[in-house]
Each structure stands twice: as structure tokens, then as C-alpha cells.
Design a protein around this motif. Structure first.
Motif, mmCIF file in Angstrom:
data_model
loop_
_atom_site.group_PDB
_atom_site.id
_atom_site.type_symbol
_atom_site.label_atom_id
_atom_site.label_comp_id
_atom_site.label_asym_id
_atom_site.label_seq_id
_atom_site.Cartn_x
_atom_site.Cartn_y
_atom_site.Cartn_z
ATOM 1 N N LYS A 147 0.827 -1.205 0.000
ATOM 2 C CA LYS A 147 0.000 0.000 0.000
ATOM 3 C C LYS A 147 0.860 1.253 0.000
ATOM 4 C CE LYS A 147 -3.864 2.211 2.393
ATOM 5 N NZ LYS A 147 -4.793 2.135 3.553
ATOM 6 N N GLN A 148 0.522 2.225 -0.859
ATOM 7 C CA GLN A 148 1.259 3.487 -0.884
ATOM 8 C C GLN A 148 0.855 4.329 0.316
ATOM 9 O OE1 GLN A 148 0.937 5.697 -4.524
ATOM 10 N NE2 GLN A 148 2.207 7.375 -3.811
ATOM 11 N N LYS A 149 1.837 4.788 1.073
ATOM 12 C CA LYS A 149 1.585 5.510 2.313
ATOM 13 C C LYS A 149 1.829 7.010 2.150
ATOM 14 C CE LYS A 149 0.660 2.027 5.086
ATOM 15 N NZ LYS A 149 -0.535 1.948 5.945
ATOM 16 N N VAL A 150 1.067 7.792 2.896
ATOM 17 C CA VAL A 150 1.230 9.249 2.900
ATOM 18 C C VAL A 150 2.208 9.617 4.016
ATOM 19 C CG1 VAL A 150 0.081 11.472 3.218
ATOM 20 C CG2 VAL A 150 -1.090 9.611 2.016
ATOM 21 N N PRO A 151 3.215 10.448 3.745
ATOM 22 C CA PRO A 151 4.194 10.817 4.786
ATOM 23 C C PRO A 151 3.548 11.569 5.949
ATOM 24 C CG PRO A 151 5.024 11.358 2.602
ATOM 25 C CD PRO A 151 3.579 10.994 2.426
ATOM 26 N N HIS A 152 4.034 11.301 7.152
ATOM 27 C CA HIS A 152 3.624 11.999 8.367
ATOM 28 C C HIS A 152 4.754 12.921 8.805
ATOM 29 C CE1 HIS A 152 0.031 9.487 9.082
ATOM 30 N NE2 HIS A 152 0.780 8.503 8.586
#
Length: 300
Positions: A231-236
Motif C-alpha cells: 500500500k502506498q503511504k502518505v508521509p507523516h
């Protein structure tokens, strides 16, 4: 020799500095010691050299040190890819002094020794002692002693800049484009330098996290999504001490397993942090046994 008790720069001091630097090929630090540390820093030595119009530009190529200045000219093997990843995460450059540095914890100091050997450097690995605390990922932790290697090379500075390793790189570095077969080693270097593998008390893998600039971790996320299908993750965004950085992490067991397998599934003894490999060793061995069992049996 000038009187070491005299803190004032004399004409004799200046002549001594110029002679040691030009004729005897001594470094600024060595001259400082020859003067019995009469002056506090090497800046004083360089100021005198500039006063007499003596160039210090090419001394990083040195008469007294050895170094493979073209080491990063082409990233064409696994060790180079790993060390590039490590520098992206944990290294620094200082172009005015043509300085490239890497500091690692005591547990990982053997890697510093390998880097020194790879660079063909004769520079000394220095131990830096700390007795204070630092805020990391919102927690105050005791800083451990570090082992540091510093080399000097304009060629290395130029070559590393192609891969985003530049001064104050925390918010600038991006994911380098190198050959696909070397990407696992690059990513393992980044993970070792600035990433985390989390495990449960029973030893099961629970999370893998990459830290870095927003662009770096976003590109890592996209790359792993395209190559592995995770899954492509969004940076935090997170504050680490006085700086802001970003991270991406995977917590779904199947995603974690696929990424770990991609980074550590090799038969040859490549570079890695032993302490992190210990966390995944049982999983890697289990995966290898399963692959062996799935191979077709030719015997009838």
C-alpha cells in the motif's frame, strides 16, 4: 620553535606555519600540534596561509592521506548503494571544507570500519562521547557515544550532490535513481541509518518505518508500491529535536513481510546493521525454508 606560552602571533610563528605547510606538507591540525596548541583552532593556521596567498584548495587530496576520490562516481555495486543510503540517512557534507562525514553508534561501529576500507581512507575513526539527552520522535533519550569517520574530497562532494546528498540535506534529499537490482541495498542503507523495524514481545514483526525528508519518504513509498505492490503511504510530519522530518510506515503484516523479504533476502553476505538484522533473522530463515520446500522435486 616559538614560545608556547606566548599567545600572540609573531613573525616567527607565521614563517613556521608557512614552512611546515608548504615544504613539509603538514596539515593545519598537525601544525597546531607542532605549535603545542598555542592557538585554539586550525582557523588561525588557515588565516596565516591566506595572508601569504597560499592556496589550500587542493590539500584535501593530501600528501598525508589516501582516499578513493571517485568512489561515488558510479553506483555500480551493492556496497556502494548501501553506503550511499547510509550517507543519505546518517551522513553529512560540508562543501567549504570539502568534508564528508558519517557517525554511527557504538553498536554499529564495525560498519564505519567497512566504510573506511571501501573508501581506501587512511583517516582515523574518532570516538565522540556524549553525556546529554536528545529528543527523538517525541521522546527524550540518552545519547550514546558515536564513532565518526571524516574524509575530504571535492570529487566526492560533487558526485554525492547528484544523489541529493548536499549541505543541510534534511529537507532536500530525494530518492536516488540507480539500477533496480541495487535498490534493495540502497533502501537497506537508508533504513539502517534512519529507519526502524518494530517487533512484538513474541518476536513477530509489527511495523517498518522510514524517516527522512518529505520527498524522500514519499518517493520510497511510491517505489515500494510500484515494485512490491504494498500500500502506498502518505508521509507523516514529526519533530525530531529542533528539526521537522517526515516518515512513512507499514503496519499490515503482509506489507511488512514483503518489504523485509525484499531488503534482506540475499545469499551473499551484504552490508547491514546486525542489531536490525537480528529482529528479522528468524523471519528470513523461515521464508528461505518455505521457498526450498516449494521447489519442484525431480525425484520419482
Amino acid at each position: 620553535m616559538p614560545n608556547p606560552q606566548n599567545k600572540i602571533m609573531t613573525v616567527d610563528d607565521e614563517k613556521f606555519i608557512v614552512e611546515q605547510y608548504t615544504k613539509n606538507k603538514k596539515s593545519a591540525m598537525m601544525i597546531l600540534k607542532l605549535l603545542n596548541n598555542k592557538f585554539k583552532t586550525t582557523k588561525t593556521i588557515y588565516d596565516i596561509l591566506r595572508k601569504y596567498n597560499i592556496s589550500t584548495e587542493n590539500r584535501c587530496y593530501g600528501f598525508y592521506t589516501s582516499l578513493d576520490h571517485f568512489y561515488f562516481n558510479e553506483i555500480d555495486n551493492a556496497n556502494k548503494a548501501y553506503i550511499l543510503g547510509l550517507l543519505i540517512a546518517d551522513g553529512w557534507v560540508h562543501p567549504p571544507q570539502k568534508q564528508i562525514g558519517l557517525s554511527l553508534q557504538e553498536d554499529d561501529k564495525y560498519i564505519i570500519g567497512i566504510v573506511k576500507k571501501e573508501f581506501k581512507s587512511s583517516n582515523t575513526i574518532v570516538r565522540r562521547r556524549f553525556n546529554d539527552r536528545k529528543k527523538i520522535m517525541g521522546r527524550m533519550v540518552n545519547r550514546k557515544d558515536m564513532y565518526q569517520l571524516i574524509v575530504y574530497s571535492q570529487q566526492m562532494i560533487t558526485d554525492l550532490a547528484k544523489y541529493g546528498v548536499v549541505k543541510r540535506k534534511t529537507c532536500k534529499v530525494v530518492f536516488p535513481f540507480i539500477s533496480n537490482e541495487l535498490q534493495p541495498h540502497l533502501l537497506r542503507g537508508i533504513l539502517d541509518g534512519d529507519g526502524t523495524i518494530y517487533t512484538h514481545s513474541n518476536g513477530k514483526l509489527t511495523c517498518i518505518r522510514f524517516l527522512g525528508s518529505h520527498y524522500l519518504v514519499a518517493q520510497i513509498s511510491l517505489f515500494l508500491h510500484m515494485i512490491l505492490g504494498v500500500k502506498q503511504k502518505v508521509p507523516h510530519l514529526v519533530c525530531t529535536g529542533s528539526e521537522f522530518t517526515s516518515y512513512v510506515e507499514w503496519t499490515m503484516l503482509e506489507d511488512v513481510r514483503v518489504i523485509i523479504d525484499y531488503l534482506y533476502n540475499f545469499d551473499y553476505e551484504y552490508l547491514y546493521f546486525r542489531r536490525k538484522y537480528e529482529k528479522v533473522k528468524d523471519f528470513i530463515n523461515k521464508e528461505k525454508r518455505q521457498r526450498t520446500n516449494l521447489q519442484p522435486n525431480d525425484e520419482k
